[in-house]
Design a protein around this motif. Sequence first.
Motif, mmCIF file in Angstrom:
data_model
loop_
_atom_site.group_PDB
_atom_site.id
_atom_site.type_symbol
_atom_site.label_atom_id
_atom_site.label_comp_id
_atom_site.label_asym_id
_atom_site.label_seq_id
_atom_site.Cartn_x
_atom_site.Cartn_y
_atom_site.Cartn_z
ATOM 1 N N SER A 834 0.835 -1.214 0.000
ATOM 2 C CA SER A 834 0.000 0.000 0.000
ATOM 3 C C SER A 834 0.859 1.250 0.000
ATOM 4 C CB SER A 834 -0.921 0.003 1.219
ATOM 5 O OG SER A 834 -0.163 -0.012 2.422
ATOM 6 N N HIS A 835 1.988 1.206 0.712
ATOM 7 C CA HIS A 835 2.878 2.366 0.737
ATOM 8 C C HIS A 835 3.522 2.585 -0.627
ATOM 9 C CE1 HIS A 835 3.496 2.828 5.375
ATOM 10 N NE2 HIS A 835 2.227 2.963 4.980
ATOM 11 N N ARG A 836 3.905 1.461 -1.274
ATOM 12 C CA ARG A 836 4.488 1.614 -2.613
ATOM 13 C C ARG A 836 3.474 2.213 -3.599
ATOM 14 N NH1 ARG A 836 7.818 -4.123 -3.223
ATOM 15 N NH2 ARG A 836 9.296 -3.745 -1.466
ATOM 16 N N THR A 837 2.226 1.709 -3.451
ATOM 17 C CA THR A 837 1.168 2.269 -4.315
ATOM 18 C C THR A 837 0.966 3.750 -4.022
ATOM 19 O OG1 THR A 837 0.081 0.125 -4.390
ATOM 20 C CG2 THR A 837 -1.228 2.054 -5.003
ATOM 21 N N LEU A 838 0.987 4.089 -2.730
ATOM 22 C CA LEU A 838 0.797 5.483 -2.340
ATOM 23 C C LEU A 838 1.917 6.367 -2.893
ATOM 24 C CD1 LEU A 838 -0.923 7.471 -0.769
ATOM 25 C CD2 LEU A 838 0.395 6.907 1.290
ATOM 26 N N VAL A 839 3.165 5.835 -2.887
ATOM 27 C CA VAL A 839 4.280 6.594 -3.453
ATOM 28 C C VAL A 839 4.038 6.869 -4.936
ATOM 29 C CG1 VAL A 839 6.715 6.478 -4.080
ATOM 30 C CG2 VAL A 839 5.984 5.841 -1.781
ATOM 31 N N GLY A 840 3.598 5.852 -5.676
ATOM 32 C CA GLY A 840 3.302 6.056 -7.100
ATOM 33 C C GLY A 840 2.214 7.101 -7.302
ATOM 34 N N MET A 841 1.175 7.050 -6.450
ATOM 35 C CA MET A 841 0.092 8.041 -6.565
ATOM 36 C C MET A 841 0.619 9.447 -6.291
ATOM 37 S SD MET A 841 -3.004 5.998 -4.644
ATOM 38 C CE MET A 841 -3.992 7.480 -4.650
ATOM 39 N N MET A 842 1.485 9.566 -5.270
ATOM 40 C CA MET A 842 2.049 10.884 -4.966
ATOM 41 C C MET A 842 2.838 11.423 -6.166
ATOM 42 S SD MET A 842 3.502 10.422 -1.089
ATOM 43 C CE MET A 842 2.468 9.910 0.286
ATOM 44 N N ILE A 843 3.654 10.552 -6.774
ATOM 45 C CA ILE A 843 4.476 11.004 -7.915
ATOM 46 C C ILE A 843 3.591 11.449 -9.075
ATOM 47 C CG2 ILE A 843 6.136 10.252 -9.652
ATOM 48 C CD1 ILE A 843 7.332 8.390 -7.505
ATOM 49 N N HIS A 844 2.594 10.649 -9.417
ATOM 50 C CA HIS A 844 1.744 10.981 -10.565
ATOM 51 C C HIS A 844 0.902 12.227 -10.281
ATOM 52 C CE1 HIS A 844 3.132 7.452 -12.556
ATOM 53 N NE2 HIS A 844 2.542 6.583 -11.727
ATOM 54 N N ALA A 845 0.402 12.336 -9.039
ATOM 55 C CA ALA A 845 -0.390 13.532 -8.703
ATOM 56 C C ALA A 845 0.470 14.789 -8.764
ATOM 57 C CB ALA A 845 -1.002 13.382 -7.316
ATOM 58 N N ALA A 846 1.700 14.713 -8.229
ATOM 59 C CA ALA A 846 2.590 15.872 -8.268
ATOM 60 C C ALA A 846 2.903 16.263 -9.704
ATOM 61 C CB ALA A 846 3.875 15.561 -7.503
ATOM 62 N N HIS A 847 3.170 15.258 -10.565
ATOM 63 C CA HIS A 847 3.432 15.570 -11.979
ATOM 64 C C HIS A 847 2.218 16.193 -12.646
ATOM 65 C CE1 HIS A 847 7.000 12.514 -12.332
ATOM 66 N NE2 HIS A 847 7.317 13.608 -11.670
ATOM 67 N N ALA A 848 1.023 15.734 -12.263
ATOM 68 C CA ALA A 848 -0.192 16.308 -12.851
ATOM 69 C C ALA A 848 -0.325 17.794 -12.516
ATOM 70 C CB ALA A 848 -1.408 15.539 -12.346
ATOM 71 N N PHE A 849 0.210 18.181 -11.344
ATOM 72 C CA PHE A 849 0.138 19.582 -10.929
ATOM 73 C C PHE A 849 1.399 20.356 -11.300
ATOM 74 C CE2 PHE A 849 -2.657 17.760 -7.390
ATOM 75 C CZ PHE A 849 -3.811 17.943 -8.141
ATOM 76 N N GLY A 850 2.286 19.734 -12.088
ATOM 77 C CA GLY A 850 3.475 20.422 -12.559
ATOM 78 C C GLY A 850 4.579 20.512 -11.527
ATOM 79 N N LEU A 851 4.593 19.645 -10.530
ATOM 80 C CA LEU A 851 5.594 19.691 -9.472
ATOM 81 C C LEU A 851 6.704 18.666 -9.748
ATOM 82 C CD1 LEU A 851 3.282 19.866 -6.321
ATOM 83 C CD2 LEU A 851 4.238 21.753 -7.656
ATOM 84 N N THR A 852 7.905 18.994 -9.268
ATOM 85 C CA THR A 852 9.033 18.070 -9.300
ATOM 86 C C THR A 852 8.987 17.191 -8.042
ATOM 87 O OG1 THR A 852 10.367 19.652 -10.521
ATOM 88 C CG2 THR A 852 11.534 17.888 -9.388
ATOM 89 N N VAL A 853 9.324 15.906 -8.161
ATOM 90 C CA VAL A 853 9.249 14.970 -7.032
ATOM 91 C C VAL A 853 10.665 14.519 -6.653
ATOM 92 C CG1 VAL A 853 8.330 12.784 -6.191
ATOM 93 C CG2 VAL A 853 6.976 14.193 -7.772
ATOM 94 N N VAL A 854 10.949 14.637 -5.342
ATOM 95 C CA VAL A 854 12.217 14.166 -4.788
ATOM 96 C C VAL A 854 11.896 13.091 -3.747
ATOM 97 C CG1 VAL A 854 14.329 14.779 -3.559
ATOM 98 C CG2 VAL A 854 13.273 16.418 -5.148
ATOM 99 N N ALA A 855 12.527 11.940 -3.862
ATOM 100 C CA ALA A 855 12.338 10.863 -2.875
ATOM 101 C C ALA A 855 13.489 10.911 -1.871
ATOM 102 C CB ALA A 855 12.291 9.513 -3.566
ATOM 103 N N GLU A 856 13.149 10.948 -0.555
ATOM 104 C CA GLU A 856 14.152 11.009 0.505
ATOM 105 C C GLU A 856 14.433 9.611 1.062
ATOM 106 O OE1 GLU A 856 13.652 15.143 2.774
ATOM 107 O OE2 GLU A 856 11.866 13.892 2.961
ATOM 108 N N GLY A 857 15.641 9.463 1.597
ATOM 109 C CA GLY A 857 15.986 8.227 2.311
ATOM 110 C C GLY A 857 16.132 7.008 1.430
ATOM 111 N N VAL A 858 16.605 7.148 0.227
ATOM 112 C CA VAL A 858 16.818 6.002 -0.668
ATOM 113 C C VAL A 858 18.112 5.300 -0.239
ATOM 114 C CG1 VAL A 858 17.149 5.261 -3.042
ATOM 115 C CG2 VAL A 858 15.632 7.194 -2.529
ATOM 116 N N GLU A 859 17.993 4.082 0.224
ATOM 117 C CA GLU A 859 19.153 3.354 0.743
ATOM 118 C C GLU A 859 19.400 2.025 0.025
ATOM 119 O OE1 GLU A 859 18.548 2.932 4.898
ATOM 120 O OE2 GLU A 859 18.581 5.103 5.312
ATOM 121 N N GLU A 860 18.434 1.553 -0.744
ATOM 122 C CA GLU A 860 18.573 0.263 -1.393
ATOM 123 C C GLU A 860 18.423 0.437 -2.913
ATOM 124 O OE1 GLU A 860 19.441 -2.358 0.184
ATOM 125 O OE2 GLU A 860 19.183 -1.568 2.233
#
Length: 915
Positions: A834-860
């Motif tokens: 569900s969290h992975r799905t939520l991340v995808g939704m956040m990215i697509h929604a931000a792009h729909a509004f013309g925003l740049t998306v930065v993911a924090e804490g990428v360790e793997e």
Amino acid sequence: MTDPLRTGAREVDTGTMRLRSSTGSTGRGVPLSVYVTALVLVPLLGVLALTGALVRSAVARSDSAAEAARSVAAVAVLERVRAAVEQEVVPVLTVAALDSPELVEQLGLPAMFVATARTQAAQGLDTARAATDAALAEVPADSSAAAAASSAVAALDSLRGSGSDQRTVDDVVATYEGYLQLSDDLALAQRQAGEGARDEDVSATTRAAVADVALLSRAAQAAGREMPLFLSSLTEIDVAVAADQWLSARAEYRAAAAALAGLTAPEAQEAWAAAEAEGPVPTVDAVLDAQAVPGAAPLTILGLQDLVTQSNARSTVVADVLGAAVVRAEDAAVADQAAARSTTTTTAVVCGALVLLTALVVAVVWRSLSRSLRRLAGRAQDVSEGTLVDVEVGGPREVRTVSSALRAAVASLRRIQDQAGAVARGDLDHALLDEPLPGPLGEVVHASVQQIVTAVRQRQELQSALTHQAQHDALTELPNRAQALRLAAAALHRAQRSGAMIGLLFVDLDGFKAVNDGFGHAAGDEVLRQTAHRLHDAVRSGDVVCRLGGDEFVVLVEPAESEDDLMELATRLVETVSAPITVGTSTVAVGASVGIATSRDASTDADALLAQADAAVYRAKASGRGRAELFDEALRAQLVERSELQAAIAAGLAGGEMRLVYQPVHDVGSGAVIGYEALIRWDRPGHGTVPPDLFIGAAEASRLICDLDRWVLAEATAQLAAWRSAPGPARPGEPTVAVNISGRHLVDSRVVADVAAALEASGLPAELLVLEVTETVLVDDPTAYDHLATLRATGVGIAIDDFGTGYTSIGQLRSMPVDTLKIDRSFIASDEPSHRTLVGMMIHAAHAFGLTVVAEGVEEPCQLEALRAESCDQVQGYLMSRPVPPAQAGAAGSDGVRRVRAQEAVPAGGHPQVN
């Protein structure tokens, strides 16, 4: 917001200055006296021009009359000369005939008769010549007849000098024809003089007298011409001079005599009638009429002599009548001249009198008018300068009309003044404001006053609304954090005077994040609203419920009877809040933890009291949640420790103990470093490196966090500016630097100036700076929202940090002043689908509004691949690089995709600065 009263005052001042400027400029205008003078001068000049024309006409008529008189005199003089010349013809012919043996023989005259007749004819010739010379001598040198007289003298000299003792018939004929030609020339000169007199501009009387002269002159010419032609027909000395010429001359005389019936002067009519009744005129007419009959017996020598004598007498009679007519014509012309001169004098006198009268009338009228106008202008000047004086009504009707209008205008201005005074005093309900002014302008002014009143009322309402918004939470309509501190400070002051106890209950909801995650932020907002209502309904009417932000509330109890009563109230609030809440078709439940702080002697301030309650609720949460804790000495010791920590932070900031590390931000596609996030570190002497989560919280509890933010802004912008100016290979694009701004600093009125000062000091372009804020700050405080909008308008980038942990809904992103969305590390690190799905939704929604998306804490690596699959734009985390010192961060930027591993281990969590 524009103040309508000040705006109106500025407009009035502007209007006054324009009016004064306009009034001052009137002194440069043309005086009214010039217009009045021009108004009078134009018709007066017309009168003068007309008078001049009349005078010129009169003078012309006078000149014409004089010229007519001279022409008539010339006719008379020439008539005397012509008559004398024609009377000279008979003796000349007689002497010439008697001196011609040929003619004497043809006539069969005896020698004795010839000698006697020659002597008498010679004597008559001398007399006739003397009369002719006398007539010529009477011709004035300046007369129009002078030229004809001069020619006649020359002709006579030639005719008189051509004689000899023995003359032939041809000589006699030549002499006779010369005299006839001279007579014709003089007659022509007479007619020209008469025509000249008739052509002049004279009166009807003069014109009639001149016509009489012309008629009589014609008769005299015909009478004088008739006798020589008759004698010529008797002697037949010239074949060309035949009897039919005499008969033509006789007919001409008869016609001229008949025309004398048209004489206009009664005197001339009577004189001619008397001449025709008796005397030489009828005698000669009778003889000549008899001779004109064919076959009539020729006259004897004696009869012929008598006829010549009577003919001369007839010419004298006609000449006398003509002379009288000439006198009458001259008198009429002189009368015309006198009348013209009189007209000239009268016209000039009348014109002068009219001019003087006009000047007098203009002076009197101007004096009266100017006095009224000066008085009116003075009142108008006073009114234009803002002095509403009384206006007298007087003077001419037009001035009275203007004075009345100005008086009415002053009355209207006084009403406007009274209305403006009422508005200035704030007396917006005064009855005067509802009274309209007369006329269309009055309607406009009244409408303007009503608009000002409405604007003032709206301003007051808006100020009240803004004050309410500044002091209340927009979601729950409860007093906000700032108002809570003000209310607590006021309560503490009252308690200091009364000695009563004040209680502050800090209510922090339990499990609220689960509601947001499971049901959405709209459901979370509804939970907050219903919780606010429940808290408000559970306290006394004098107690105040406030929302600090997020899921934190406080209850100010004034006065508090005892700590036990406060504990009982806290327990009741926990129960009230914990009851199930219906949201749409779902039922949710949250809990509450309560921290209690009290003040008995007002020895603490509002911030300290709130900090005590916060510390108590923190212990309540740590003890298992859903309970209440009272602030005690143990917690006080913790606060003392925090206060000491805050002092150490301030000293460390002043002493240069703070430093920045930079975590690179990488492009997901290319792996290139495209920016940095600046993170603060504290190297505290004697303690080593203090973890950020141990001092950032203490700083946020006071204004120290604003000082830390300013220092980080200055250092980070200066560092990026130094990297940009350092020599080295060109980079693909300009890297940015991100700085975390606390919520407390963001609501500070100086935050915009602080950012501008850092950019100006470093020389860094605004578009290379990114400000990171938490979503809670954007949602909870409108002031922070406005400041971010202002900063973004200057070109600075705005990023929402730790997105997903607060209360911002995806739909709210459309209207927020942000450019970048940073997804919280908890979603990236989670293995839940569900969290992975939520991340995808956040990215697509931000792009729909013309925003740049930065993911924090990428360790793997798998996390990076998953983000790449969802088209995430940028990443940061330990997989690429940990936060590193400036030198290593600069090296990472120079190497592009090279990953830099720092040896420093920094624990996660805490304030955004701690990453």
